[in-house]
Write an enzyme that holds these catalytic residues in place. Structure first.
Site, PDB file in Angstrom:
ATOM      1  N   ARG A   1      31.234  44.419  48.777  1.00  0.00           N
ATOM      2  CA  ARG A   1      30.571  43.850  47.536  1.00  0.00           C
ATOM      3  C   ARG A   1      29.644  44.760  46.607  1.00  0.00           C
ATOM      4  NH1 ARG A   1      27.624  38.832  51.249  1.00  0.00           N
ATOM      5  NH2 ARG A   1      28.931  37.351  50.508  1.00  0.00           N
TER       6      ARG A   1
ATOM      7  N   GLY B   1      29.678  30.669  51.236  1.00  0.00           N
ATOM      8  CA  GLY B   1      29.174  29.756  50.732  1.00  0.00           C
ATOM      9  C   GLY B   1      29.385  29.083  49.471  1.00  0.00           C
TER      10      GLY B   1
END
Ligand SMILES: Nc1ncnc2c1ncn2[C@@H]1O[C@H](COP(=O)(O)OP(=O)(O)O)[C@@H](O)[C@H]1O
Ligand SMILES: O=C(OP(=O)(O)O)[C@H](O)COP(=O)(O)O
Length: 407
Positions: free
Chosen positions: A35, A380
Site C-alpha cells: 500500500r 471493503g
C-alpha cells in the site's frame, strides 16, 4: 487526468493527500509495503510539481486515542526510503507537532501526520464532531487529494468532510482502481465467481446480499465460514462467530438455492486449540469442529473444491484470505485459491484480488503479482463498489466542480 491537472499550479501550495497506508506490521516491522508503494506515484507527482505535500492516513482501528502499536512512525521511514527523500513525521495529526512540521516544509518536501484515527472526530458518526475535526485538518492545507482507495467507502473526516472544505482532486491510485472495477461491474464475463474470506465478518456478510444478484458462484472461506456453518446447525467451537447474523446467513442460503447461485462452503477445516497454535493444527470435517478448538483455515479437500469451482471462471473477484495465512499451518487454503486465480488469465479471464491482507497474502506466499489481472489496495471499498453502492469518498469529489487552486 492527474491531480495536478485538476488543481492547477500546486507550486508552493500545501496539499493534503489522504493515502491508505494501513499496512500489516509485526511489532514495528512492516511485513508488506504494497500500500505504501501504491501511494508513492501521487505523492511523488505532487512533490515534483513543487507542492508541500502533507500525507494523512490511518493504521488499524484505534478507538479515537493514541496507541503506540498503531503509530505511523515506521510507515514514515519506509515512505521516505521509497521516495528517496526524507519524510518529516508529525507526532500528532492536527496539533502543535503537525502545525510545526507543515510550516517547516519547503516546496517539494513531504510530511506524514500521525494516525488520523487517534482523533475521535475522524470516525465519529456525529456530523458536527467529524466536521470540527475536518476543519482542523483543512486548516493545514490549501488543497486536498483523495488517493486512499481502501477508505473511499468510509464517511470519515479525512476522506469525506475535508473534501467539502478544500479545492480537491482524485488521486491517480483511486482513478486507476475505479477504472478496473468498472470493467467488473459493467459487463463481467461469465462464469463470474466471487471469493470471500478474511476477518471483517460483519462488514462482509452484508455485501453477499447484493452479490447474490450478480455473481454465478460465491465461495466462502476465512472467518465468515463459521456463521454459515452455525446457521446450518453445526457446532463451530471457539471460531469467529457473529451470532446475530445467523438468520441473515440462512436467508442467503435459501435465496441462493432459489435463484440458482452456488454458495460453496468448505467441507473441511484446519482447527487449532488456540489462536495461532500451529503445533495443534489438524484437519476436521466442517460439521465436526470440536467444542474446544477454533477454525483457522479451510482444509485441503475444500482448497481443491474451491480451485475446481474457479477453474472455468472468466471473471473472479477475491477479497479476504481463506485462513490465518500469516502462519504456515493456516496458509494452504489461501495458497490454493491464489494458485487457482493465477490460471484465470490463461483462459482470457480477469482476476482481481482486493484488500490489504489479501494482496499481502499473495505476495508473502511468493506469487508473482503479474499473474493476477489486478491487485487492488481496497477490499471493503472494492466490494462496495461491485455491489453498486455509493462510495462517499468518491461522490464527495464529484459534488463540487470548482476545484482549481487560485493564483
Ligand atoms: N478463520 C479465521 N479466523 C480468524 N482470522 C482469520 C480467519 N481467516 C482469515 N483470518 C484473518 O483475516 C485477516 C484479513 O481479513 P480482512 O482484513 O477482512 O481482509 P482484507 O484486508 O484482505 O480485506 C488476516 O489477518 C487473517 O489472518
Ligand atoms: O484495510 C482496509 O480495508 P480492507 O481490509 O477492506 O482492504 C482499509 O485500510 C480500511 O480500513 P477499515 O476497514 O478499518 O476502515
Amino acid at each position: 487526468m492527474t491531480a495536478t491537472d485538476t488543481l492547477g499550479d500546486v507550486r508552493g501550495k500545501r496539499v493534503l493527500v489522504r493515502s491508505d497506508l494501513n499496512v500489516p506490521l509485526d511489532g514495528t516491522t512492516i511485513t508488506d509495503d504494497g500500500r505504501i508503494r501504491a501511494s508513492v506515484p501521487t505523492i511523488k507527482a505532487l512533490a515534483d510539481a513543487g507542492a508541500r505535500v502533507v500525507v494523512t492516513a490511518h493504521l488499524g482501528r484505534p478507538k479515537g486515542a493514541p496507541e503506540d502499536r498503531y503509530s505511523l512512525a515506521p510507515v514514515a521511514a519506509r515512505l521516505g526510503e521509497l521516495l528517496g527523500a526524507p519524510v518529516a513525521f508529525a507526532t500528532d495529526t492536527v496539533g502543535e507537532s503537525a502545525q510545526g512540521v507543515v510550516a517547516g516544509l519547503a516546496d517539494g518536501q513531504v510530511a506524514l501526520l500521525e494516525n488520523v484515527r487517534f482523533n475521535a472526530g475522524e470516525t465519529s458518526k456525529d456530523d458536527a464532531e467529524r466536521g470540527a475535526f475536518a476543519d482542523q485538518l483543512a486548516a493545514l492545507a490549501d488543497a486536498f487529494v483523495s488517493d486512499g482507495f481502501g477508505v473511499v467507502h468510509r464517511k470519515q473526516a479525512s476522506v469525506y468532510d475535508v473534501a467539502q472544505r478544500l479545492p480537491h482532486a482524485m488521486g491517480n491510485l483511486v482513478a486507476t482502481e475505479i477504472d478496473v472495477l468498472r470493467r467488473l461491474t459493467e459487463t463481467p464475463e461469465r462464469p463470474y465467481v466471487v471469493v470471500l474470506g478474511g476477518s471483517k465478518v460483519s462488514d462482509k456478510l452484508g455485501v453477499i446480499d447484493n452479490l447474490l444478484g450478480k455473481a454465478d458462484k460465491l465461495l466462502i472461506g476465512g472467518g465468515m465460514v463459521f456463521t454459515f456453518l452455525k446457521a446450518q446447525g453445526h457446532e463451530v467451537g471457539k471460531s469467529l462467530l457473529e451470532e446475530d447474523q445467523i438468520p441473515v446467513c440462512l436467508e442467503y442460503l435459501k435465496r441462493a438455492a432459489d435463484t440458482g447461485v452456488e454458495i460453496i462452503l468448505p467441507t473441511d477445516i484446519v482447527v487449532a486449540d488456540s489462536f495461532g497454535d500451529e503445533a495443534s493444527a489438524r484437519v476436521v470435517a466442517a460439521d465436526a469442529i470440536p467444542a474446544e478448538s477454533l477454525g483457522l483455515d479451510i482444509g485441503p479437500e475444500s482448497g481443491k473444491a474451491f480451485a475446481a469451482a474457479l477453474a472455468d471462471a472468466k471473471t473472479v473477484f477475491w477479497n479476504g484470505p481463506m485462513g490465518v495465512f500469516e502462519q504456515a499451518a493456516f496458509a494452504e487454503g489461501t495458497r490454493a485459491v491464489a494458485e487457482a486465480l493465477t490460471k484465470t488469465g490463461d483462459l482470457g479471464g480477469l482476476s482481481v484480488v482486493g484488500g490489504g491482507d489479501s494482496a499481502a497474502a499473495v505476495r508473502t506466499l511468493g506469487f508473482d503479482e503479474a499473474a493476477f489481472g489486478h491487485i487492488s489496495t481496497g477490499g471493503g471499498a472494492s466490494l462496495e463498489y461491485l455491489e453498486g453502492k455509493e462510495l462517499p469518498g468518491i461522490t464527495v469529489l464529484e459534488a463540487r466542480t470548482d476545484s482549481g487552486l487560485e493564483g
